[in-house]
Design an enzyme around this catalytic site. Sequence first.
Site, PDB file in Angstrom:
ATOM      1  N   LYS A 193       0.878  -1.175   0.000  1.00  0.00           N
ATOM      2  CA  LYS A 193       0.000   0.000   0.000  1.00  0.00           C
ATOM      3  C   LYS A 193       0.912   1.220   0.000  1.00  0.00           C
ATOM      4  CE  LYS A 193      -1.894   2.982   2.057  1.00  0.00           C
ATOM      5  NZ  LYS A 193      -1.718   4.415   1.724  1.00  0.00           N
ATOM      6  N   GLU A 269       9.210   1.314  11.133  1.00  0.00           N
ATOM      7  CA  GLU A 269      10.357   2.199  10.848  1.00  0.00           C
ATOM      8  C   GLU A 269       9.786   3.605  10.858  1.00  0.00           C
ATOM      9  OE1 GLU A 269      13.453   1.228  10.410  1.00  0.00           O
ATOM     10  OE2 GLU A 269      13.129  -0.931  10.248  1.00  0.00           O
ATOM     11  N   CYS A 304      13.859  10.785   6.994  1.00  0.00           N
ATOM     12  CA  CYS A 304      13.672  10.385   8.386  1.00  0.00           C
ATOM     13  C   CYS A 304      14.940  10.620   9.192  1.00  0.00           C
ATOM     14  CB  CYS A 304      13.267   8.921   8.452  1.00  0.00           C
ATOM     15  SG  CYS A 304      14.366   7.847   7.529  1.00  0.00           S
ATOM     16  N   GLU A 403       9.410  16.162  14.976  1.00  0.00           N
ATOM     17  CA  GLU A 403       9.939  15.971  13.616  1.00  0.00           C
ATOM     18  C   GLU A 403       9.220  16.939  12.682  1.00  0.00           C
ATOM     19  OE1 GLU A 403       8.863  12.383  11.459  1.00  0.00           O
ATOM     20  OE2 GLU A 403      10.932  12.197  10.773  1.00  0.00           O
TER      21      GLU A 403
HETATM   22  P1  NAD Z   1       2.299   8.504   7.496  1.00  0.00           P
HETATM   23  O1  NAD Z   1       2.421   7.778   8.766  1.00  0.00           O
HETATM   24  O2  NAD Z   1       1.324   9.617   7.407  1.00  0.00           O
HETATM   25  O3  NAD Z   1       1.933   7.508   6.302  1.00  0.00           O
HETATM   26  C1  NAD Z   1       2.708   6.377   5.993  1.00  0.00           C
HETATM   27  C2  NAD Z   1       1.826   5.338   5.323  1.00  0.00           C
HETATM   28  O4  NAD Z   1       0.826   4.930   6.252  1.00  0.00           O
HETATM   29  C3  NAD Z   1       1.086   5.847   4.093  1.00  0.00           C
HETATM   30  O5  NAD Z   1       1.015   4.829   3.134  1.00  0.00           O
HETATM   31  C4  NAD Z   1      -0.288   6.176   4.640  1.00  0.00           C
HETATM   32  O6  NAD Z   1      -1.324   6.111   3.675  1.00  0.00           O
HETATM   33  C5  NAD Z   1      -0.460   5.082   5.672  1.00  0.00           C
HETATM   34  N1  NAD Z   1      -1.409   5.450   6.724  1.00  0.00           N
HETATM   35  C6  NAD Z   1      -1.660   6.683   7.220  1.00  0.00           C
HETATM   36  N2  NAD Z   1      -2.628   6.617   8.154  1.00  0.00           N
HETATM   37  C7  NAD Z   1      -2.986   5.317   8.268  1.00  0.00           C
HETATM   38  C8  NAD Z   1      -3.940   4.626   9.059  1.00  0.00           C
HETATM   39  N3  NAD Z   1      -4.730   5.254   9.919  1.00  0.00           N
HETATM   40  N4  NAD Z   1      -4.024   3.274   8.915  1.00  0.00           N
HETATM   41  C9  NAD Z   1      -3.229   2.620   8.044  1.00  0.00           C
HETATM   42  N5  NAD Z   1      -2.342   3.226   7.252  1.00  0.00           N
HETATM   43  C10 NAD Z   1      -2.199   4.562   7.364  1.00  0.00           C
HETATM   44  O7  NAD Z   1       3.773   9.006   7.150  1.00  0.00           O
HETATM   45  P2  NAD Z   1       4.242   9.860   5.895  1.00  0.00           P
HETATM   46  O8  NAD Z   1       3.875  11.281   6.125  1.00  0.00           O
HETATM   47  O9  NAD Z   1       3.808   9.192   4.641  1.00  0.00           O
HETATM   48  O10 NAD Z   1       5.830   9.667   5.969  1.00  0.00           O
HETATM   49  C11 NAD Z   1       6.664  10.456   6.724  1.00  0.00           C
HETATM   50  C12 NAD Z   1       7.144   9.726   7.953  1.00  0.00           C
HETATM   51  O11 NAD Z   1       7.847   8.538   7.580  1.00  0.00           O
HETATM   52  C13 NAD Z   1       8.132  10.545   8.762  1.00  0.00           C
HETATM   53  O12 NAD Z   1       7.805  10.457  10.113  1.00  0.00           O
HETATM   54  C14 NAD Z   1       9.465   9.851   8.487  1.00  0.00           C
HETATM   55  O13 NAD Z   1      10.433  10.023   9.479  1.00  0.00           O
HETATM   56  C15 NAD Z   1       9.043   8.433   8.339  1.00  0.00           C
HETATM   57  N6  NAD Z   1      10.062   7.652   7.650  1.00  0.00           N
HETATM   58  C16 NAD Z   1      10.799   6.748   8.368  1.00  0.00           C
HETATM   59  C17 NAD Z   1      11.806   6.005   7.735  1.00  0.00           C
HETATM   60  C18 NAD Z   1      12.621   4.988   8.500  1.00  0.00           C
HETATM   61  O14 NAD Z   1      13.244   4.140   7.884  1.00  0.00           O
HETATM   62  N7  NAD Z   1      12.630   5.032   9.825  1.00  0.00           N
HETATM   63  C19 NAD Z   1      12.031   6.178   6.368  1.00  0.00           C
HETATM   64  C20 NAD Z   1      11.255   7.096   5.669  1.00  0.00           C
HETATM   65  C21 NAD Z   1      10.266   7.828   6.314  1.00  0.00           C
END
Ligand code: NAD
Length: 502
Positions: A193, A269, A304, A403
């Site tokens: 997804k 992650e 991240c 963040e």
């Molecule tokens: P997000 O949590 O908003 O979304 C991530 C994914 O989760 C998306 O596909 C989204 O559609 C899905 N999602 C959102 N709400 C959901 C729910 N209620 N139920 C199920 N799925 C849901 O994050 P984002 O804004 O897309 O990404 C940014 C974040 O990702 C930052 O916090 C960043 O630090 C983190 N990140 C971490 C790493 C790592 O390896 N640690 C790498 C890249 C990004």
Amino acid sequence: MNTTAHAHPDWTERAAALRIDGRCVIDGQRLPSASGQTFSCLSPINGRSLGEVARGAQADVDAAVASARTAFNDGRWAGKPPAVRKRLLMRFADKILAAREELALLETLDMGKPIQYSLAVDVPSTARCIAWYAEAVDKIYGEVAPTGAHALALITREPMGVIGAIVPWNYPMIMAAWKLGPALAAGNSVVLKPSEKSPLTALRLADLAVEAGIPPGVFNVVPGYGAEAGEALALHMDVDAIGFTGSTRTGRRMLDYAGRSNLKRVYNELGGKSAFVVFDDFADVERAAKTVAGAMFFNQGESCNAPSRVLVHDSIADDFVAIVAAQAAHHQPADPLQMATEMGALVDDTQLKTVMGYIEAGQAEGARLLAGGQRVMNDSGGYYVQPTVFDGVSNGMKIAREEIFGPVMGIIRFKTEAEAVQLANNSSYGLQASVWSDNINRAHRVARALRAGTVHVNQYDEDDITVPFGGYKQSGNGRDKSLHAFDKYSELKTTWIRIDAA
Ligand code: NAD
């Protein structure tokens, strides 16, 4: 591929000619969502629609999981010898490289990063990740436990079954590959997804996997919103594990979904607020300052592991800060489709508002704005923010605690090593950190004391598929990359065999 003929394509022209296919990939087929609903995929470069994408929901997730389960149970993938999976995955990696320009253009249009980096970083890293796990999988042996003569205890690894992969928008292809590589190589089936903000390359990756000969149902993609497709996947009773990358807020939900459904494994992650600690015994202040600016502003600050909390010893802070502020000028946002562009657009209007809100909060709390702080290129219709540097930040300020996920750096001054370590570790996150010192004892001492999944010493650029990536504390659990990632997508089985005496 003839690289000379394509040395300088006009990316704007190519973008205008692009037609996207936003349908799901389920059981090797392109399908509209069961409801027929779509959502517009907007480009952050100019705010315009790139086309319609299937708005996947429960019925589509059910179909994808059923296809993945059938593919797993009938052994069309899990039952193949590792050397065969290797060959097909290598072919998949080759196809990704052959589609480099198309994938890079989609990535840039969809999430706003400069085309030069989509070409040089995102596509090759994605292919390398898939190829690396492919190459590894027929070189991993099981174990025989040292139990004694009466029995034989075999310890083997088996694929888990159906893996749900839920990924963010900042490195859409690379994040998907970090899940797909180990999960597929180990023999699992996957339902991916992608983020609703950047679904396009994931869909093309699934097409390429089918073209490479990976059997239908082994790799499915359901695009859609988190609260619809994401929730349906994470709550599904027939999904064995969720490989999640995203915010800490959504990571909490993943654990809740698992608790409310089948206790599926959850590997999170999550976010970061990485500390970059520069001591006064590090002679090359200029290199440290240039490195932090490069790492912070790369990918528009939407990384991240961006070193967003910069801790500098008081005695060198004025020199350091002057260099960092001057460096910000080299990272000014520009059209992501131009090859010379270093910094592109933030992913969408919401992210723009979030970042501008943090810049206002920094000023309101008394931090000193040294560079940037403004939205620019408003006429483009896209979402561009200047690289922004705050001095005089204290670790209790909102911009040091949370963040931001945009090009905003906060500089915190310290006087002693103990104070630096205490400040660096005083965060709910623990993804990465770095220490800069020419004193070998101090460098090792502080590297050990920093509570983070990765600690860099006197550099911040090294990265390789061979090393684990992941966080301490609320930055997550489990590790992506390296052979350790196989642990997430395989079950460890013990088989006892009795050996009778003669
Ligand atoms: P997000 O949590 O908003 O979304 C991530 C994914 O989760 C998306 O596909 C989204 O559609 C899905 N999602 C959102 N709400 C959901 C729910 N209620 N139920 C199920 N799925 C849901 O994050 P984002 O804004 O897309 O990404 C940014 C974040 O990702 C930052 O916090 C960043 O630090 C983190 N990140 C971490 C790493 C790592 O390896 N640690 C790498 C890249 C990004």
